[in-house]
Design an enzyme around this catalytic site. Structure first.
Site, short mmCIF file in Angstrom:
data_model
loop_
_atom_site.label_atom_id
_atom_site.label_comp_id
_atom_site.label_asym_id
_atom_site.label_seq_id
_atom_site.Cartn_x
_atom_site.Cartn_y
_atom_site.Cartn_z
N ARG A 11 -2.84 -8.73 5.95
CA ARG A 11 -1.71 -9.26 5.20
C ARG A 11 -1.04 -8.17 4.37
O ARG A 11 -1.71 -7.31 3.81
CB ARG A 11 -2.18 -10.38 4.24
CG ARG A 11 -1.05 -10.99 3.41
CD ARG A 11 -1.59 -11.83 2.27
NE ARG A 11 -2.32 -11.05 1.28
CZ ARG A 11 -1.74 -10.29 0.36
NH1 ARG A 11 -0.41 -10.18 0.30
NH2 ARG A 11 -2.47 -9.61 -0.51
N ALA A 12 0.28 -8.22 4.31
CA ALA A 12 1.06 -7.39 3.38
C ALA A 12 2.00 -8.31 2.63
O ALA A 12 2.39 -9.36 3.13
CB ALA A 12 1.83 -6.31 4.13
N SER A 13 2.37 -7.90 1.42
CA SER A 13 3.13 -8.79 0.55
C SER A 13 4.58 -8.97 0.95
O SER A 13 5.15 -10.04 0.82
CB SER A 13 3.05 -8.29 -0.90
OG SER A 13 1.72 -8.35 -1.37
N THR A 14 5.22 -7.91 1.44
CA THR A 14 6.64 -7.99 1.75
C THR A 14 6.92 -7.56 3.18
O THR A 14 6.08 -6.93 3.84
CB THR A 14 7.46 -7.08 0.81
OG1 THR A 14 7.21 -5.71 1.16
CG2 THR A 14 7.07 -7.31 -0.64
N GLN A 17 6.57 -3.87 4.12
CA GLN A 17 5.26 -3.25 4.25
C GLN A 17 4.66 -3.54 5.62
O GLN A 17 4.94 -4.58 6.23
CB GLN A 17 4.32 -3.78 3.15
CG GLN A 17 4.77 -3.40 1.74
CD GLN A 17 3.92 -4.06 0.68
OE1 GLN A 17 3.24 -5.04 0.92
NE2 GLN A 17 3.97 -3.50 -0.53
#
Length: 213
Positions: A11-14, A17
């Site tokens: 997972r990445a926040s944005t 990314q």
């Protein structure tokens, strides 16, 4: 040999990314422990929210004894206490074992052991997960607060210009695309998400169209 399945979660926040950044680390960990990753679940969603379709999909298909493999606990959660309780409730309810590369006490959970050892490690792992999740939440809140303070100060000094475009990245992506590189090749070379690459290319095409008109 472990008969249960290993599910890797990235997972990445944005969208800017690259959520797949840690894929190699997870693959190497699985290989070194003599297990194979059955499926990958990858998404760009905030760790501070439970609204994560890929994580929910993973937990939906997982069965008791299966492993949820993550790079760091904060990839799994930056949730508040209430939402963290909901998530851990789902994980425990399915009998899924969480293994995080940054949580050494969880590593032996990747393979099934005897009942006593498994229960003891699950209890220890659960406590450590709660602690790291609380730390990840505090780190998230601290960074948000510092960011808000920085923006407020910049506005007061008349220096705030909003989010700036990374012109260097845009130029590199466009040059690689013009050279015939595929999205996958560009992604590996620049370490940014495909959605970002697509947005840069579409924005450039729109600018060209507007200039022609």
């Amino acid at each position: 040999m472990n008969s249960n399945r290993i599910y890797a979660y990235l997972r990445a926040s944005t969208k800017d990314q690259n959520a797949e950044r840690a894929r190699q680390d997870l693959q190497e960990f699985a290989t070194s422990n003599g297990v194979a990753i059955s499926a990958w679940f990858i998404e760009n969603e905030s760790g501070a929210s439970l609204a994560r379709p890929e994580l929910m999909k993973l937990l939906d298909i997982a069965q008791s004894g299966d492993v949820l493999l993550v790079e760091q606990v904060d990839r799994l959660s930056r949730l508040n206490a209430e939402d963290w309780e909901k998530l851990t409730g789902m994980i425990k309810g399915k009998g899924v074992r969480v293994v995080a590369l940054d949580l050494p006490t969880s590593h032996m959970m990747v393979n099934s052991g005897d009942e006593f050892t498994t229960r003891m490690m699950q209890a220890l792992n659960s406590m450590m997960l709660d602690m790291l999740a609380a730390i990840a939440r505090k780190d998230h809140q601290d960074r948000k607060r510092r960011q808000a303070q920085g923006i407020k100060l910049a506005k007061a000094e008349g220096k705030f210009k909003g989010r700036q475009i990374d012109t260097g990245l845009h130029e590199r992506v466009l040059k690689l695309r013009d050279a015939g590189w595929s999205y996958t090749e560009i992604q590996k070379a620049t370490n940014v998400a495909r959605t970002t690459i697509s947005r840069i290319i579409k924005t450039n095409l729109k600018n060209i169209h507007d200039n022609i008109i």
